[in-house]
Design an enzyme around this catalytic site. Structure first.
Site, PDB file in Angstrom:
ATOM      1  N   GLU A   1     -38.298  62.982 -16.521  1.00 44.00           N
ATOM      2  CA  GLU A   1     -37.037  62.351 -16.895  1.00 44.00           C
ATOM      3  C   GLU A   1     -35.978  63.332 -17.405  1.00 44.00           C
ATOM      4  OE1 GLU A   1     -40.152  59.594 -16.456  1.00 44.00           O
ATOM      5  OE2 GLU A   1     -40.108  61.155 -17.997  1.00 44.00           O
TER       6      GLU A   1
ATOM      7  N   VAL B   1     -49.108  69.879 -18.498  1.00 48.14           N
ATOM      8  CA  VAL B   1     -50.416  70.531 -18.514  1.00 48.14           C
ATOM      9  C   VAL B   1     -51.191  70.088 -17.273  1.00 48.14           C
ATOM     10  CG1 VAL B   1     -52.573  70.859 -19.783  1.00 48.14           C
ATOM     11  CG2 VAL B   1     -50.407  70.642 -21.037  1.00 48.14           C
TER      12      VAL B   1
ATOM     13  N   GLY C   1     -56.427  67.121 -13.106  1.00 46.61           N
ATOM     14  CA  GLY C   1     -57.267  67.161 -11.922  1.00 46.61           C
ATOM     15  C   GLY C   1     -56.645  66.573 -10.674  1.00 46.61           C
ATOM     16  N   THR C   2     -55.335  66.229 -10.743  1.00 50.84           N
ATOM     17  CA  THR C   2     -54.662  65.641  -9.586  1.00 50.84           C
ATOM     18  C   THR C   2     -53.399  66.432  -9.261  1.00 50.84           C
ATOM     19  OG1 THR C   2     -53.214  64.177 -10.858  1.00 50.84           O
ATOM     20  CG2 THR C   2     -55.450  63.364 -10.391  1.00 50.84           C
TER      21      THR C   2
ATOM     22  N   HIS D   1     -50.486  65.526  -9.535  1.00 51.05           N
ATOM     23  CA  HIS D   1     -49.393  65.076 -10.398  1.00 51.05           C
ATOM     24  C   HIS D   1     -48.668  66.255 -11.036  1.00 51.05           C
ATOM     25  CE1 HIS D   1     -47.751  63.381 -14.227  1.00 51.05           C
ATOM     26  NE2 HIS D   1     -47.335  62.460 -13.381  1.00 51.05           N
TER      27      HIS D   1
ATOM     28  N   ARG E   1     -47.014  79.236 -26.543  1.00 47.36           N
ATOM     29  CA  ARG E   1     -45.606  79.465 -26.184  1.00 47.36           C
ATOM     30  C   ARG E   1     -44.631  78.607 -26.986  1.00 47.36           C
ATOM     31  NH1 ARG E   1     -47.617  79.154 -20.135  1.00 47.36           N
ATOM     32  NH2 ARG E   1     -47.994  81.360 -19.780  1.00 47.36           N
TER      33      ARG E   1
END
Length: 159
Positions: free
Chosen positions: A62, A84, A87-88, A90, A129
């Site tokens: 967004e 972060v 496992g996909t 995305h 960071r």
């Protein structure tokens, strides 16, 4: 993680007293985000920024739409987020959309967008960071400094 070759930056060297800067920050990963926002605030205070507007959005996806709206009335925008890897795919889609979207905002509006979106394999990389105690980098500070410095450079061009 590489800070090799990074310039030494000090927001105290800038005079942003005539600037309005908008900070748009995602809400995921609260500890990391709070660190990024604190770093951005510190840089903007050190640069004596005239007016600061802060907005939170749900996630990094967004950021571009909010940055676009904020760029209408600000001299610069600082976009902060963290994604972060999971496992996909995305992760790849969100990182790509945020990066492309924020670049498009900057180019379309002619306003600098400080890119403070962390794209991390692990949450620890984000913590490292985020400008927190024990962090090795302060990407919120760096993104705010970059936005203000670029806004001042553009203003100095006089075109």
């Amino acid at each position: 993680m590489s800070g090799h070759g990074a310039p030494t930056i000090q927001a105290t060297e800038l005079d942003a007293s005539q600037l309005t800067v908008a900070v748009v920050a995602a809400s995921w990963h609260t500890t990391i985000m709070d660190g990024l926002v604190a770093g951005a605030r510190r840089a903007l205070e050190e640069a004596h920024t005239g007016k600061v507007v802060e907005v939170r959005v749900p996630g990094s996806f967004e950021l571009p739409v909010a940055a676009r709206r904020l760029a209408e009335s600000a001299d610069a925008v600082v976009a902060l987020g963290v994604v972060v890897r999971g496992g996909t795919p995305h992760f790849d889609y969100v990182c790509s959309a945020a990066t492309t979207g924020l670049t498009d905002v900057s180019v379309a509006t002619g306003k600098p967008v400080g890119f403070g979106v962390l794209t991390c394999d692990t949450e620890q990389q984000g913590l490292d960071r985020a400008g927190l105690a024990g962090s090795t980098e302060d990407k919120g500070y760096e993104a705010a400094h970059a936005a203000v410095s670029t806004a001042l450079t553009l203003r100095g061009l006089g075109v």
